[in-house]
Scaffold this active site. Structure first.
Site, mmCIF file in Angstrom:
data_model
loop_
_atom_site.group_PDB
_atom_site.id
_atom_site.type_symbol
_atom_site.label_atom_id
_atom_site.label_comp_id
_atom_site.label_asym_id
_atom_site.label_seq_id
_atom_site.Cartn_x
_atom_site.Cartn_y
_atom_site.Cartn_z
ATOM 1 N N HIS A 120 88.393 10.620 35.058
ATOM 2 C CA HIS A 120 89.400 11.653 34.805
ATOM 3 C C HIS A 120 89.562 12.551 36.034
ATOM 4 O O HIS A 120 89.454 13.773 35.931
ATOM 5 C CB HIS A 120 88.997 12.507 33.601
ATOM 6 C CG HIS A 120 88.889 11.756 32.320
ATOM 7 N ND1 HIS A 120 88.110 12.189 31.252
ATOM 8 C CD2 HIS A 120 89.471 10.614 31.898
ATOM 9 C CE1 HIS A 120 88.211 11.336 30.261
ATOM 10 N NE2 HIS A 120 89.038 10.366 30.622
ATOM 11 N N PRO A 121 89.820 11.992 37.206
ATOM 12 C CA PRO A 121 89.910 12.840 38.402
ATOM 13 C C PRO A 121 91.176 13.689 38.407
ATOM 14 O O PRO A 121 92.231 13.255 37.947
ATOM 15 C CB PRO A 121 89.928 11.814 39.544
ATOM 16 C CG PRO A 121 90.571 10.596 38.935
ATOM 17 C CD PRO A 121 90.070 10.575 37.515
#
Length: 555
Positions: free
Chosen positions: A490-491
């Site tokens: 989930h960058p």
């Protein structure tokens, strides 16, 4: 289907959207609602018309390693992870990572967005963004009702799981035995509690951003002709660098079938390459920290120090429990025979185990009671999952796993160029657990998850907790974290939004790139801080909101 060589591209459009991921699909689809404008969305990968993408359990094949649909990046070695490289799957296909992900529909906590507004991102409070979540959503659970939290006529289908795994119910019973409350809607009035996730599926199939926003349009080869002839989807098109006239972005140089071409935008260029590729394209085009650009031999068009900074991702670790049940996924002969039956069931009914997203149930909890919102996400998975240190899939057999995820890590990483050539992977350094607080929060989450797993509803099923020796002392627990923790894919944050007073802000509150004209970034890279949940639904919200801002600017 036989595919012919790509036809020549038209040279000019009103809007160029670079990247057909979740946000790119949303902004392109919404801009093309106006029949008087032409929109082209460029995707380096190919079409998403493959059973591994549309069948939910196909993610087990598309996510695990690089391939035709997955860039499969790796980070630099991470000192706090015993020098391991962190794996970073990213979609390289129409729909981007929404074609690979776990399909979990989560928006985050309302205070996450209120924090953005308090930090100077005016117009991005929860009350500001909620209408865009609702506009994108077609939530069948609430069809025919007036619900203040959910939409029922948007392009993105959101559904309850068709065939919930029985082990998820055992997990929720164990949570109640441990004193936790249940929550039937993590995106409603309150996030905290245990429950089932809703998923971005329709009729038992993955409903990615491309199906939601693009397939009603027309590709350059006519593949998805839904009557929207002003929306052009250009697959197999690699952006190389932006084109400027003075301070204004007017197009992009692309490579298609090995030939470089220049596409021009009459109105705006919109970069939606994602958290790694959006800063990479800006840097390759001379926008970013001057020193780094000079080191790469790139002419500095605009010195913008924040490009590639502020990288954040959810820190995650997995506790696996082996249990010999074919209700749980596993690479065994008995599991294979069960899977053959499930394939027949899926073909007939679009139901059964093949509709599973593996991460079917979970929770949002607090590591400390005094917190104003949950800072941990616990995820129950109906298979054994972990990094390579856990052993081969065949040896693992059947079982379940519990993910523990730190929702708001303090660690910050960076994205840089390895080369000025966009065809090479960027340099990614997540710097996971570089902030000591992240380790402490993760350990608190491990203890909460193990307490739930040790309740009678789960314990009485039998099973063997793997790596159990890791939990006998504080020292062994910390060694387990260093040896097995990783990110949760989930960058965010590498082109962060912020007010003029923020020296590292890359875009303003309208998502316009500072210091140049005609250029915006529209994807999760604009997030100033991580939200408390999965990032796919917020990415589409960003695309929806950006489309309104772009249209308003054109009036």
């Amino acid at each position: 289907m036989t595919r012919s060589a790509s036809p020549p591209l038209s040279g000019e459009y009103d809007y160029l959207v670079i990247g057909a991921g979740s946000a790119g699909c949303a902004v392109a689809g919404r801009l093309s609602d106006d029949p008087t404008v032409s929109v082209a969305v460029l995707e380096n990968g190919g079409p998403d018309d493959h059973y591994l993408i549309w069948t939910p359990v196909g993610l087990a094949k598309t996510v695990v390693k690089p391939g035709p649909y997955n860039y499969g990046y790796y980070t630099e070695p991470q000192p706090a992870l015993d020098g391991r490289r962190s794996y970073q799957p990213r979609g390289r296909v129409l729909g981007g990572s929404s074609s690979l992900n776990g399909m979990v529909y989560i928006r985050g906590h309302r205070k996450d967005y209120d924090d953005w507004a308090a930090q100077g991102c005016t117009g991005w409070s929860y009350d500001d963004v909620l209408p865009y979540f609702r506009r994108s959503e077609n939530n069948t659970r609430f069809a025919g009702t007036a619900n203040p939290w959910h939409g029922t006529d948007g392009p993105l289908y959101v559904n309850d799981l068709r065939s919930p795994n029985p082990f998820c119910q055992y997990f929720l019973q164990a949570a109640q035995q441990a004193g936790h409350t249940l929550n039937d809607d993590f995106n409603g009035a309150e996030q905290e509690g245990f429950g089932y996730y809703q998923v971005t599926q329709h009729n038992g199939e993955r409903w990615n951003a491309a199906r939601a926003y693009l397939h009603r349009g027309k590709t350059v080869d006519g593949r998805y002709n839904g009557g929207r002839h002003n929306l052009h989807v250009l697959t197999g098109t690699q952006a190389l660098r932006l084109v400027f006239e003075g301070r204004r972005a007017v197009g992009v140089v692309v490579s298609r079938d090995g030939v470089e071409q220049t596409l021009r935008a009459r109105r705006e260029v919109i970069v939606s390459g994602g958290v790694f590729n959006s800063p990479q394209l800006l840097l390759a085009s001379g926008i970013g920290p001057a020193k780094h650009l000079q080191e790469m031999g790139i002419e500095v068009r605009h010195d913008l120090p924040g490009v590639g900074e502020n990288l954040q991702d959810h820190l995650d670790i997995v506790i696996n429990t082996q249990l010999d049940s074919t209700d749980l996924f596993g690479a065994t002969l008995r599991g294979g025979l069960r899977l053959l039956k499930e394939i027949r069931r899926y073909r007939r009914q679009r139901a059964g185990m093949l509709t599973s997203n593996f991460v079917e149930a979970g929770a949002f909890v607090k590591s400390r009671p005094e917190l104003d919102r949950p800072d941990l996400n616990l995820v129950f998975t109906v298979a054994l999952i972990g990094n390579r240190n856990m052993g081969s899939r065949r040896k693992l057999g059947h079982g379940y796993s519990g993910h523990i995820c730190v929702l708001r890590p303090e660690s910050r990483g960076v994205v840089r160029l390895r080369s000025p050539d966009m065809r090479e992977a960027p340099l990614i350094d997540t710097r996971l657990m570089s902030a000591p607080r992240d380790m402490e929060t993760l350990i608190a989450g491990i203890r909460i998850m193990r307490d739930v797993m040790n309740q009678p509803a789960m314990k009485d099923l039998g099973g063997r907790e793997m790596k159990s020796e890791s939990f006998v002392s504080e020292e062994s627990l910390r060694a387990f974290v260093r040896g097995h923790a990783d990110c949760l894919y989930h960058p965010v944050g590498t082109c962060r939004m912020g007010p003029p007073s923020d020296p590292l802000a890359v875009v303003d509150n309208e998502l316009r790139v500072r210091g140049v004209e005609g250029l915006r970034v529209v994807d999760c890279s604009i997030m100033p801080t991580l939200i408390g949940g999965n990032t796919n639904a917020p990415a589409m919200m960003i695309g929806e909101k950006a489309a309104d801002m772009i249209r308003a600017a054109a009036r």
